[in-house]
Design a protein around this motif. Structure first.
Motif, PDB file in Angstrom:
ATOM      1  N   LEU A  14       1.311  -0.978  -0.297  1.00 30.00           N
ATOM      2  CA  LEU A  14       0.152  -0.377   0.071  1.00 30.00           C
ATOM      3  C   LEU A  14       0.797   1.503   0.343  1.00 30.00           C
ATOM      4  O   LEU A  14       1.817   1.292   0.898  1.00 30.00           O
ATOM      5  N   ILE A  15       0.543   2.390  -1.221  1.00 32.30           N
ATOM      6  CA  ILE A  15       1.598   3.074  -1.355  1.00 32.30           C
ATOM      7  C   ILE A  15       0.791   4.379  -0.907  1.00 32.30           C
ATOM      8  O   ILE A  15      -0.948   3.761  -1.208  1.00 32.30           O
ATOM      9  N   ASP A  16       1.214   5.852  -1.449  1.00 32.04           N
ATOM     10  CA  ASP A  16       0.274   6.708  -1.640  1.00 32.04           C
ATOM     11  C   ASP A  16       1.286   7.847  -3.025  1.00 32.04           C
ATOM     12  O   ASP A  16       2.058   7.197  -3.402  1.00 32.04           O
TER      13      ASP A  16
ATOM     14  N   VAL B 115      -3.237  -0.039  -8.780  1.00 31.12           N
ATOM     15  CA  VAL B 115      -4.650   0.240  -8.807  1.00 31.12           C
ATOM     16  C   VAL B 115      -4.915   0.880  -7.684  1.00 31.12           C
ATOM     17  O   VAL B 115      -4.460   1.126  -6.868  1.00 31.12           O
ATOM     18  N   PRO B 116      -5.683   2.470  -7.896  1.00 30.28           N
ATOM     19  CA  PRO B 116      -6.107   3.150  -6.767  1.00 30.28           C
ATOM     20  C   PRO B 116      -6.925   2.514  -5.603  1.00 30.28           C
ATOM     21  O   PRO B 116      -8.102   1.591  -6.265  1.00 30.28           O
ATOM     22  N   LEU B 117      -6.812   2.648  -4.412  1.00 31.30           N
ATOM     23  CA  LEU B 117      -8.214   2.241  -3.654  1.00 31.30           C
ATOM     24  C   LEU B 117      -9.497   2.495  -3.107  1.00 31.30           C
ATOM     25  O   LEU B 117      -9.752   2.442  -2.605  1.00 31.30           O
ATOM     26  N   GLY B 118      -9.496   3.557  -4.300  1.00 27.32           N
ATOM     27  CA  GLY B 118     -11.172   4.065  -4.562  1.00 27.32           C
ATOM     28  C   GLY B 118     -10.962   5.702  -4.161  1.00 27.32           C
ATOM     29  O   GLY B 118     -10.172   6.548  -3.734  1.00 27.32           O
ATOM     30  N   GLU B 119     -11.960   6.542  -4.255  1.00 30.80           N
ATOM     31  CA  GLU B 119     -11.971   8.188  -4.336  1.00 30.80           C
ATOM     32  C   GLU B 119     -12.443   7.997  -2.736  1.00 30.80           C
ATOM     33  O   GLU B 119     -11.627   9.389  -2.448  1.00 30.80           O
ATOM     34  N   GLN B 120     -12.652   7.373  -2.027  1.00 33.56           N
ATOM     35  CA  GLN B 120     -12.910   7.705  -0.002  1.00 33.56           C
ATOM     36  C   GLN B 120     -11.589   7.932   0.069  1.00 33.56           C
ATOM     37  O   GLN B 120     -11.007   8.477   0.990  1.00 33.56           O
TER      38      GLN B 120
ATOM     39  N   ILE C 274      -4.144   6.892  -2.615  1.00 38.23           N
ATOM     40  CA  ILE C 274      -3.572   5.944  -1.701  1.00 38.23           C
ATOM     41  C   ILE C 274      -3.597   4.527  -2.520  1.00 38.23           C
ATOM     42  O   ILE C 274      -5.264   4.398  -3.518  1.00 38.23           O
ATOM     43  N   TYR C 275      -2.345   3.938  -2.813  1.00 42.51           N
ATOM     44  CA  TYR C 275      -2.457   3.020  -3.806  1.00 42.51           C
ATOM     45  C   TYR C 275      -2.729   1.365  -3.694  1.00 42.51           C
ATOM     46  O   TYR C 275      -1.364   0.875  -2.648  1.00 42.51           O
TER      47      TYR C 275
END
Length: 595
Positions: free
Chosen positions: A200-202, A252-257, A261-262
């Protein structure tokens, strides 16, 4: 080029052909392996992207559940009434129930946390936290970024939800700290290929959590690539690691919320290609084994099926060139090209040997003809010399017969002497007639008398061979037109052949008769022996020149052909019969003149 190729042995050429057959198979394996590797790379990229997407979807569910949970906590009386003790106890119990959360708490409008599921050593200011500022600004649910909690002292992502009291004004923000380690640990390890990593990364490439475990808070070595992928919205990339190994990276991004964060999935390319490489190596090994077997079979088979037959042909050709006409290849004649060549060679050798044998027989025939000519001269002289004393003995025998009574011993001795002299005279006369090389005549001849003369001429040979002679003359001494000497040659040949056909002795029957055939009358003579007969396979050949079943030193194969030729020259016939279980029968016919 042709000269160079001609110097290469047949076995080496066969090996070259096998190698030429193996090369295309090698190219097919290389092409298939390359195609398989490309397919595996595409499949690995798809698996990495699918895994990242699955993790992203799972985390979005966790965020949604967190939102519902915070919305419910914001309505609790412990929160609405600012009951510090009851609120902290309630949140501590929630932490135990939901270990994915590091802490639950409430932040007042002044920015200080007044309720916490974990104990606080001193007042904690949260006014600078993103989740607080965003929730206050939105008046509802908000997501913060990566942080290391002041209370938890662990990496987390915090979520906030504004709550209201009896009035319309915001009374504070309820928050939940989601453990980043739990987010990473929620990934199914079974989905990660060997050597693969989930991170998990920013958006800056900072490590928030990693599986397998790793140092959080640091920057990825390939952070520039991650920033470029995030900016260009790339999902899959192929990169080179510091150690020179190639990696497949899915982002892949973890979503807009969750903001920037990817979910990052790294798979080593050698792992993705392991199966393809294994198949490729197996194919190469299989081809190598097949090629080795093919080369060994070609080397050994080339010797058995090509080199040895060719060497046999060459050896036979050299032997024949040196004059050995009995040289044969020894190879089977049934089969393909080399067997056909061997058959043609052996047939040629047999033809040459037969021609040489025929030439030798012709030479022998000339030599024997010269001997016979010389023998004829000697025989005529010997007969003359024998007749002279025989005549004197005959005179004395006649005197004894004339001067003594019939019952006296002298008279009987004279008769015996006279009979012997007559026999000597007949034999010498026959020898003189046979030895004369007169021109063919066409005069009346009694074939029966000529046959009887021949029997007397060969009487000694017949006795030595233990052959008994039976005469069955029934032609009434019919006469035909011909040459007496030629008739004697025919009959002597037939009688001699009959004697040779009975090496253990037997009976020779000479039958004469007058036969009716072809609209005319014939004198017919049948010479029957009690030998083994003539085999059916030999019967068609007995009148062929130089054909004989006798040893080479005992026959020329010309007696019967010459006899038939003489018979046909007199418009006669000569043939052979061999009734089953009996001996041979030679039949000769001469036409009887009309009138």
């Amino acid at each position: 080029m042709a000269r160079r190729v001609s110097r290469i042995s047949l076995r080496s050429r066969l090996l070259l052909l096998v190698g030429a057959a193996v090369v295309p198979a090698l190219f097919v394996i290389l092409y298939t392996g390359l195609k398989h590797r490309r397919a595996e790379v595409l499949d690995a990229k798809e698996r990495a992207l699918s895994l990242a997407r699955a993790v992203s979807g799972g985390h979005e569910d966790a965020i949604f559940q967190t939102r519902l949970l915070l919305s419910a906590l914001a309505r609790l009386p412990e929160v609405q009434g600012r009951d510090r003790a009851a609120c902290s106890a309630l949140f501590a119990d929630l932490i135990r129930q939901f270990p994915r959360y590091l802490n639950f708490g409430v932040v007042g409008t002044d920015g200080f946390i007044w309720c916490s599921g974990l104990p606080m050593e001193s007042p904690v200011d949260a006014s600078f936290r993103e989740y607080f500022r965003r929730a206050m600004a939105a008046g509802g649910f908000a997501t913060g970024g990566y942080q290391v909690g002041t209370i938890t002292r662990k990496a987390s992502i915090n979520f906030g939800h504004a709550y209201y009291g009896g009035s319309a004004a915001i009374q504070g923000v309820v928050f939940a700290a989601l453990d980043l380690a739990w987010l990473a640990g929620a990934v199914d390890r079974a989905l990660l290929p060997p050597g693969g990593r989930f991170t998990l990364i920013d958006q800056e490439g900072r490590i928030l959590a990693r599986l397998p475990g790793g140092q959080a808070g640091g920057l990825l070595a390939h952070a520039p690539l991650i920033r470029r992928m995030a900016a260009e919205k790339m999902t899959v990339a192929d990169r080179m690691g510091r150690d020179g190994a190639r990696w497949l990276t899915a982002l892949v991004p973890l979503g807009e919320q969750l903001g920037a964060i990817y979910a990052l999935v790294d798979i080593p390319l050698h792992t993705a290609l392991e199966e393809a490489d294994r198949v490729f190596v197996r194919s190469l090994l299989a081809l190598g084994l097949i090629a080795a077997f093919a080369f060994a079979a070609a080397w050994a088979g080339g010797r058995w099926f090509i080199q040895e037959p060719v060497e046999g042909l060459l050896l036979s050709a050299r032997r024949m060139a040196e004059g050995d006409l009995k040289a044969r290849t020894g190879l089977p004649h049934e089969g393909a090209e080399l067997n056909g060549l061997a058959r043609a060679f052996d047939e040629m050798a047999e033809a040459l040997e037969g021609a040489a044998r025929e030439n030798h027989r012709k030479q022998e025939l000339v030599f024997r003809a010269e001997k016979l000519s010389t023998l004829g001269v000697l025989t005529a002289g010997a007969a003359h010399e024998i007749l002279n004393p025989a005549n004197i003995i005959g005179l004395h025998a006649q005197r004894l017969i004339r001067d003594h009574p019939e019952e006296s011993p002298e008279h009987k001795s004279g008769e015996v002497m006279w009979a012997s002299v007559q026999r000597i005279t007949d034999i010498c006369g026959g020898l003189r007639r046979f030895s004369r090389d007169d021109a063919p005549r066409n005069e009346p001849v009694s074939p029966t008398r000529v046959a009887d003369d021949c029997l007397q001429l060969l009487a000694h040979k017949l006795r030595l061979a233990s052959v008994r002679v039976e005469r069955a003359f029934g032609d009434g001494e019919s006469q035909v037109l011909g040459d007496r000497n030629r008739f004697m040659q025919i009959f002597l040949n037939l009688i001699s052949n009959a004697v040779d056909a009975m090496p253990g002795g037997g009976t020779l029957t000479v039958r004469t008769a007058v036969a009716e055939a072809e609209g005319r009358r014939w004198w017919e003579g049948r010479f029957e022996d009690t030998g083994t007969g003539i085999p059916p396979a030999v019967m068609p050949k007995i009148f062929d020149p130089f054909f004989t079943t006798k040893p080479e030193d005992q026959g020329t194969g010309l007696g019967l052909p010459v006899s038939r030729q003489i018979a046909e020259a007199h418009e006669g016939r000569l043939w052979a019969e061999s009734p089953p279980g009996k001996g041979a029968v030679l039949v000769v016919r001469f036409p009887i003149p009309e009138g």
